[in-house]
Design a protein around this motif. Structure first.
Motif, PDB file in Angstrom:
ATOM      1  N   GLY A  17       0.884  -1.388  -0.173  1.00 34.89           N
ATOM      2  CA  GLY A  17       0.132   0.114   0.118  1.00 34.89           C
ATOM      3  C   GLY A  17       0.887   1.407  -0.105  1.00 34.89           C
ATOM      4  N   GLY A  18       0.759   2.199   0.854  1.00 32.92           N
ATOM      5  CA  GLY A  18       1.255   3.447   1.002  1.00 32.92           C
ATOM      6  C   GLY A  18       2.656   3.411   1.421  1.00 32.92           C
ATOM      7  N   TRP A  19       3.090   2.049   2.001  1.00 26.37           N
ATOM      8  CA  TRP A  19       4.410   1.841   2.259  1.00 26.37           C
ATOM      9  C   TRP A  19       5.342   1.840   1.071  1.00 26.37           C
ATOM     10  CZ3 TRP A  19       6.458   3.065   6.742  1.00 26.37           C
ATOM     11  CH2 TRP A  19       5.454   2.898   8.011  1.00 26.37           C
ATOM     12  N   ASN A  20       4.722   1.421  -0.212  1.00 27.63           N
ATOM     13  CA  ASN A  20       5.589   1.317  -1.337  1.00 27.63           C
ATOM     14  C   ASN A  20       6.204   2.724  -1.386  1.00 27.63           C
ATOM     15  OD1 ASN A  20       5.161  -1.244  -2.351  1.00 27.63           O
ATOM     16  ND2 ASN A  20       2.943  -0.662  -2.731  1.00 27.63           N
ATOM     17  N   LEU A  21       5.482   3.797  -1.233  1.00 27.50           N
ATOM     18  CA  LEU A  21       6.117   5.118  -1.532  1.00 27.50           C
ATOM     19  C   LEU A  21       7.288   5.384  -0.453  1.00 27.50           C
ATOM     20  CD1 LEU A  21       5.617   7.461  -3.125  1.00 27.50           C
ATOM     21  CD2 LEU A  21       4.087   8.291  -1.566  1.00 27.50           C
ATOM     22  N   TYR A  22       7.074   4.898   0.608  1.00 25.99           N
ATOM     23  CA  TYR A  22       8.160   4.884   1.870  1.00 25.99           C
ATOM     24  C   TYR A  22       9.427   4.193   1.035  1.00 25.99           C
ATOM     25  CZ  TYR A  22      10.736   3.626   6.034  1.00 25.99           C
ATOM     26  OH  TYR A  22      11.671   3.532   7.091  1.00 25.99           O
ATOM     27  N   PHE A  23       9.409   3.105   0.705  1.00 24.50           N
ATOM     28  CA  PHE A  23      10.532   2.406   0.238  1.00 24.50           C
ATOM     29  C   PHE A  23      11.219   2.994  -1.099  1.00 24.50           C
ATOM     30  CE2 PHE A  23       8.617  -0.866   3.139  1.00 24.50           C
ATOM     31  CZ  PHE A  23       9.919  -0.978   3.743  1.00 24.50           C
ATOM     32  N   LEU A  24       9.990   3.531  -2.033  1.00 26.64           N
ATOM     33  CA  LEU A  24      10.693   4.094  -3.279  1.00 26.64           C
ATOM     34  C   LEU A  24      11.554   5.381  -2.678  1.00 26.64           C
ATOM     35  CD1 LEU A  24       7.325   3.898  -5.433  1.00 26.64           C
ATOM     36  CD2 LEU A  24       9.726   2.896  -5.866  1.00 26.64           C
ATOM     37  N   PHE A  25      10.987   6.103  -1.866  1.00 25.99           N
ATOM     38  CA  PHE A  25      11.852   7.309  -1.501  1.00 25.99           C
ATOM     39  C   PHE A  25      12.945   6.857  -1.151  1.00 25.99           C
ATOM     40  CE2 PHE A  25       7.838   9.856  -0.347  1.00 25.99           C
ATOM     41  CZ  PHE A  25       7.648  10.318  -1.613  1.00 25.99           C
ATOM     42  N   LYS A  26      13.238   5.757  -0.328  1.00 25.20           N
ATOM     43  CA  LYS A  26      14.656   5.382   0.119  1.00 25.20           C
ATOM     44  C   LYS A  26      15.498   4.812  -1.034  1.00 25.20           C
ATOM     45  CE  LYS A  26      13.943   3.908   5.257  1.00 25.20           C
ATOM     46  NZ  LYS A  26      14.258   2.745   6.068  1.00 25.20           N
ATOM     47  N   ASN A  42      15.521  -3.284   6.413  1.00 25.23           N
ATOM     48  CA  ASN A  42      14.432  -2.779   5.714  1.00 25.23           C
ATOM     49  C   ASN A  42      13.414  -4.159   4.853  1.00 25.23           C
ATOM     50  OD1 ASN A  42      14.316   0.400   4.993  1.00 25.23           O
ATOM     51  ND2 ASN A  42      16.490  -0.251   5.427  1.00 25.23           N
ATOM     52  N   LEU A  43      14.353  -5.129   4.650  1.00 25.45           N
ATOM     53  CA  LEU A  43      13.596  -6.200   4.242  1.00 25.45           C
ATOM     54  C   LEU A  43      12.671  -6.968   5.061  1.00 25.45           C
ATOM     55  CD1 LEU A  43      13.102  -8.166   1.662  1.00 25.45           C
ATOM     56  CD2 LEU A  43      15.347  -9.415   2.678  1.00 25.45           C
ATOM     57  N   VAL A  44      13.138  -6.865   6.544  1.00 30.15           N
ATOM     58  CA  VAL A  44      12.616  -7.403   7.480  1.00 30.15           C
ATOM     59  C   VAL A  44      11.319  -6.466   7.820  1.00 30.15           C
ATOM     60  CG1 VAL A  44      12.424  -8.079   9.900  1.00 30.15           C
ATOM     61  CG2 VAL A  44      14.424  -8.750   8.572  1.00 30.15           C
ATOM     62  N   PHE A  45      11.425  -5.353   7.733  1.00 27.81           N
ATOM     63  CA  PHE A  45      10.371  -4.329   8.152  1.00 27.81           C
ATOM     64  C   PHE A  45       9.152  -4.589   6.855  1.00 27.81           C
ATOM     65  CE2 PHE A  45       8.677   0.183   7.602  1.00 27.81           C
ATOM     66  CZ  PHE A  45       7.897   0.020   8.898  1.00 27.81           C
ATOM     67  N   ALA A  46       9.584  -4.631   5.914  1.00 29.58           N
ATOM     68  CA  ALA A  46       8.619  -4.751   4.475  1.00 29.58           C
ATOM     69  C   ALA A  46       7.977  -6.148   4.920  1.00 29.58           C
ATOM     70  CB  ALA A  46       9.491  -5.048   3.345  1.00 29.58           C
ATOM     71  N   ALA A 128       0.069   3.583  -9.934  1.00 27.29           N
ATOM     72  CA  ALA A 128      -0.372   2.478  -9.117  1.00 27.29           C
ATOM     73  C   ALA A 128      -1.692   1.920  -9.417  1.00 27.29           C
ATOM     74  CB  ALA A 128      -0.449   3.025  -7.359  1.00 27.29           C
ATOM     75  N   GLN A 129      -2.378   2.706 -10.274  1.00 24.92           N
ATOM     76  CA  GLN A 129      -3.642   2.237 -10.574  1.00 24.92           C
ATOM     77  C   GLN A 129      -3.623   1.139 -11.801  1.00 24.92           C
ATOM     78  OE1 GLN A 129      -6.465   5.780 -11.663  1.00 24.92           O
ATOM     79  NE2 GLN A 129      -4.459   6.776 -12.121  1.00 24.92           N
ATOM     80  N   TRP A 130      -2.510   0.980 -12.318  1.00 23.30           N
ATOM     81  CA  TRP A 130      -2.343  -0.094 -13.327  1.00 23.30           C
ATOM     82  C   TRP A 130      -1.235  -1.089 -12.940  1.00 23.30           C
ATOM     83  CZ3 TRP A 130      -2.333   5.088 -14.965  1.00 23.30           C
ATOM     84  CH2 TRP A 130      -3.719   5.523 -15.607  1.00 23.30           C
ATOM     85  N   LEU A 131      -0.325  -0.590 -12.089  1.00 25.04           N
ATOM     86  CA  LEU A 131       1.069  -1.460 -11.837  1.00 25.04           C
ATOM     87  C   LEU A 131       0.940  -1.690 -10.333  1.00 25.04           C
ATOM     88  CD1 LEU A 131       3.799   0.585 -13.710  1.00 25.04           C
ATOM     89  CD2 LEU A 131       2.397  -1.380 -14.472  1.00 25.04           C
ATOM     90  N   ARG A 132       1.588  -2.966 -10.282  1.00 27.73           N
ATOM     91  CA  ARG A 132       1.727  -3.540  -8.619  1.00 27.73           C
ATOM     92  C   ARG A 132       3.278  -3.311  -8.168  1.00 27.73           C
ATOM     93  NH1 ARG A 132      -1.836  -6.695  -6.150  1.00 27.73           N
ATOM     94  NH2 ARG A 132      -0.090  -8.086  -5.205  1.00 27.73           N
ATOM     95  N   PHE A 133       3.285  -2.357  -7.277  1.00 25.17           N
ATOM     96  CA  PHE A 133       4.775  -2.029  -6.884  1.00 25.17           C
ATOM     97  C   PHE A 133       5.302  -2.771  -5.886  1.00 25.17           C
ATOM     98  CE2 PHE A 133       3.468   1.890  -8.968  1.00 25.17           C
ATOM     99  CZ  PHE A 133       4.786   2.496  -9.520  1.00 25.17           C
ATOM    100  N   THR A 134       4.563  -3.487  -5.099  1.00 27.63           N
ATOM    101  CA  THR A 134       5.090  -4.264  -3.972  1.00 27.63           C
ATOM    102  C   THR A 134       5.994  -5.279  -4.463  1.00 27.63           C
ATOM    103  OG1 THR A 134       2.997  -3.845  -2.796  1.00 27.63           O
ATOM    104  CG2 THR A 134       4.259  -5.832  -2.090  1.00 27.63           C
ATOM    105  N   VAL A 138       9.810  -5.290  -3.097  1.00 26.42           N
ATOM    106  CA  VAL A 138      10.399  -6.662  -2.211  1.00 26.42           C
ATOM    107  C   VAL A 138      11.704  -7.369  -2.879  1.00 26.42           C
ATOM    108  CG1 VAL A 138       9.992  -8.883  -1.343  1.00 26.42           C
ATOM    109  CG2 VAL A 138       8.480  -7.018  -1.152  1.00 26.42           C
ATOM    110  N   LEU A 139      11.694  -7.345  -4.310  1.00 27.39           N
ATOM    111  CA  LEU A 139      12.833  -7.886  -5.025  1.00 27.39           C
ATOM    112  C   LEU A 139      13.880  -6.952  -4.927  1.00 27.39           C
ATOM    113  CD1 LEU A 139      10.880  -9.348  -8.121  1.00 27.39           C
ATOM    114  CD2 LEU A 139      11.877 -10.811  -6.307  1.00 27.39           C
TER     115      LEU A 139
END
Length: 549
Positions: A17-26, A42-46, A128-134, A138-139
């Motif tokens: 969800g919104g945490w995708n943006l958190y990791f994208l910023f990082k 960070n991986l454990v947190f995700a 995000a309306q069309w793509l799954r960022f999660t 994670v990868l």
């Protein structure tokens, strides 16, 4: 999306969800070199955020609990000072004035970075309306964690195959002093792995333990008396001089010698002054500074044993951060500072203390020196007019660095000119404590000095022999990696001979084989070393990483 009615919670997976943006910023900050990223936490947190929870109320509670964890993890991933560093300086930090706090806050805000973050957020919400960022987040985290462990399988496909030839490198000015035998240098042939860099640091400190500068037991007969003035300036590095456009200031022409690769070994005032006053022994670790030093390590004591009168002159009280107390306890500076009563001051420090004008401090020292009957004098000057956060007394406004630097250099130029015209024989040694971090870098904003970066610790050191019979010649450049041991060795050579009474000076003999010191800088929570012509940093007890360029 149709969800299964199975009772198994493992079939109820949700995205970040919104945490995708958190990791994208990082990831964006990591790509730009602004983070000291820790992949596994960070991986454990995700993964914790991804664990399936069937009840919506539990998912909401998890997200609320994750907010402070995410902030702490973000702080942990930055280059900002650690909690231990902040706690150790807590009493000093709380003495800052309100306007200084506001000034620091304005520097901390990077408007370009905020603009880029806004654009990234808009793009994410749109795509995000069309793509799954999660899955990609994670990868990416999994990749960043595994590559240092198992290696990059694609490295050979994209690695550069040619190294720059020596002819393509910028010309390096030959040092005036003779280069030491390479066999005496610490070995840097091993790859810069975490273990090898730690071993190199340990070897450096073990090597430095055995370094000593020997002073004579008595002065040569009929040696011409002279004074030694050690001017220790707070917040002045080569990078600050260059950023201020004052590399051609007239004061530099007074110096007979100039060190262009001198390392102050720290980015804080107290440790820097302790290292300078203990210059007659090799470079200790930061912890080693706060232990008793042998008398033979103390530069001023070595001169005092030869009949030099000791004196201290400062443009401040020395109370902030227990500066003067620490110099007394750990560097043997047992002399009361010169009286400053009645001296004028135009600026005040970040804690409101008056900072007296440098020209007034120099003038009072000159007057007292004329009244003294001592044949020889060694004076330790400490000047903090350039410190970050100083403000004008008249209007309470933060004083810009460049005008303050120009004023100080003008005052030093006038002082040294007056000394020359008076005929007094003086060895003036200017050794700044550390830089002002005027420009900042990817690790630290402007003014922050928790990490002893090269731009902060490479300071302009100069030696001027005023009043010699020999005519002043063009400034000689010493470009070899040097530190305080070279200063002490130079002073010992001055007192062993009679340079001020000689018709000529054999500069080759004076400078031959001056001690060289590999670049190692350390504060309480950070170490920076130069290894294979590149800088590496270790924060706390963490791993070594390349210093971001």
């Amino acid at each position: 999306m149709i969800r299964t009615s199975s009772l198994s919670p493992w079939q109820e997976w949700y995205g970040l969800g919104g945490w995708n943006l958190y990791f994208l910023f990082k990831l964006a900050l990591l790509w730009a070199g602004y983070l000291n990223f820790h992949p596994l936490p960070n991986l454990v947190f995700a993964c914790i955020l991804l664990l399936p929870l069937r009840r919506p109320s539990l998912r909401k509670v998890r997200h609320w609990l994750a907010l402070p964890v995410g902030l702490v993890l973000l702080y942990h991933d930055t280059w900002l000072p650690g909690i231990d560093s902040i706690m150790s300086q807590g009493s000093q930090v709380f003495s800052f004035t309100l306007d200084y706090w506001l000034d620091l806050l304005s520097r901390f805000i990077n408007w370009e970075m905020l603009g880029a973050a806004f654009v990234m957020a808009c793009l994410y919400l749109f795509l995000a309306q069309w793509l799954r960022f999660t899955p990609w987040i994670v990868l990416s985290l999994l990749w960043l964690w595994l590559v240092p462990i198992v290696g990059n399988p694609f490295q050979g496909l994209f690695a550069a195959v040619t190294a720059p030839s020596s002819s393509a490198q910028a010309p390096r000015q030959e040092p005036a002093a003779a280069e030491e035998d390479l066999a005496l240098q610490l070995d840097q042939s091993a790859p810069p792995t975490n273990e090898n860099l730690t071993a190199y640091l340990n070897d450096f400190y073990n090597e430095e333990i055995g370094h000593r500068v020997t002073f004579p037991t008595e002065l040569p007969a009929q040696a011409t008396p002279f004074d030694v003035l050690i001017i220790n300036i707070c917040s002045l590095a080569w990078s600050d001089v260059e950023a201020s456009g004052l590399t051609e200031h007239p004061v530099w022409r007074h110096f007979d010698l100039r060190f262009t690769h001198f390392n102050s070994a720290t980015s804080y005032s107290g440790p820097a002054s302790i290292r300078l006053l203990r210059a007659s022994c090799g470079q200790p670790s930061h912890e080693g500074l706060y232990t008793a030093a042998a008398r033979q390590c103390l530069l001023m004591e070595n001169l005092a044993s030869l009949g030099f009168e000791k004196q201290v002159a400062m443009d401040h009280s020395g109370t902030f951060g227990n500066y003067l107390k620490d110099l007394n306890e750990y560097a043997g500076l047992d002399v009361s500072p010169m009286d400053r009563q009645g001296l004028p001051h135009d600026i005040a420090s970040f804690d409101g203390e008056p900072i007296f004008r440098g020209d007034a401090v120099f003038a009072r020292w000159a007057k007292l020196r004329e009244q003294s009957e001592a044949a020889r004098n060694v004076t330790f000057f400490n000047l903090i007019a350039l410190h970050d956060g100083n403000r004008y007394v008249a209007n309470k406004q933060i004083a810009p660095f460049k005008p303050r630097l120009k004023t100080l250099l003008d005052q030093m130029d006038h002082f040294m000119t007056e000394l020359e015209s008076s005929g007094r024989k003086v060895a003036v040694i200017v050794v700044p404590e550390h830089g002002a971090a005027l420009s900042g870098d990817r690790m630290q904003m402007s003014g922050l000095r928790d990490i002893p970066s090269p731009s902060i610790t490479q300071v302009p050191v100069g030696v001027a022999l005023l009043g010699t019979k020999a005519k002043h010649e063009q400034t000689r450049i010493i470009d070899a990696p040097s530190s305080y041991l070279a200063i002490s060795e130079l002073v010992s050579r001055l007192v062993k001979g009679d340079l001020f009474g000689s018709d000529s000076i054999d500069w080759g003999q004076l400078l031959q084989g001056l001690p060289q010191t590999p670049v190692v800088s350390e504060n309480s929570g950070a170490v920076v070393i130069e290894y294979q012509d590149k800088y590496h940093i270790r924060l706390g007890k963490g791993d070594w990483v390349p210093y971001p360029q």
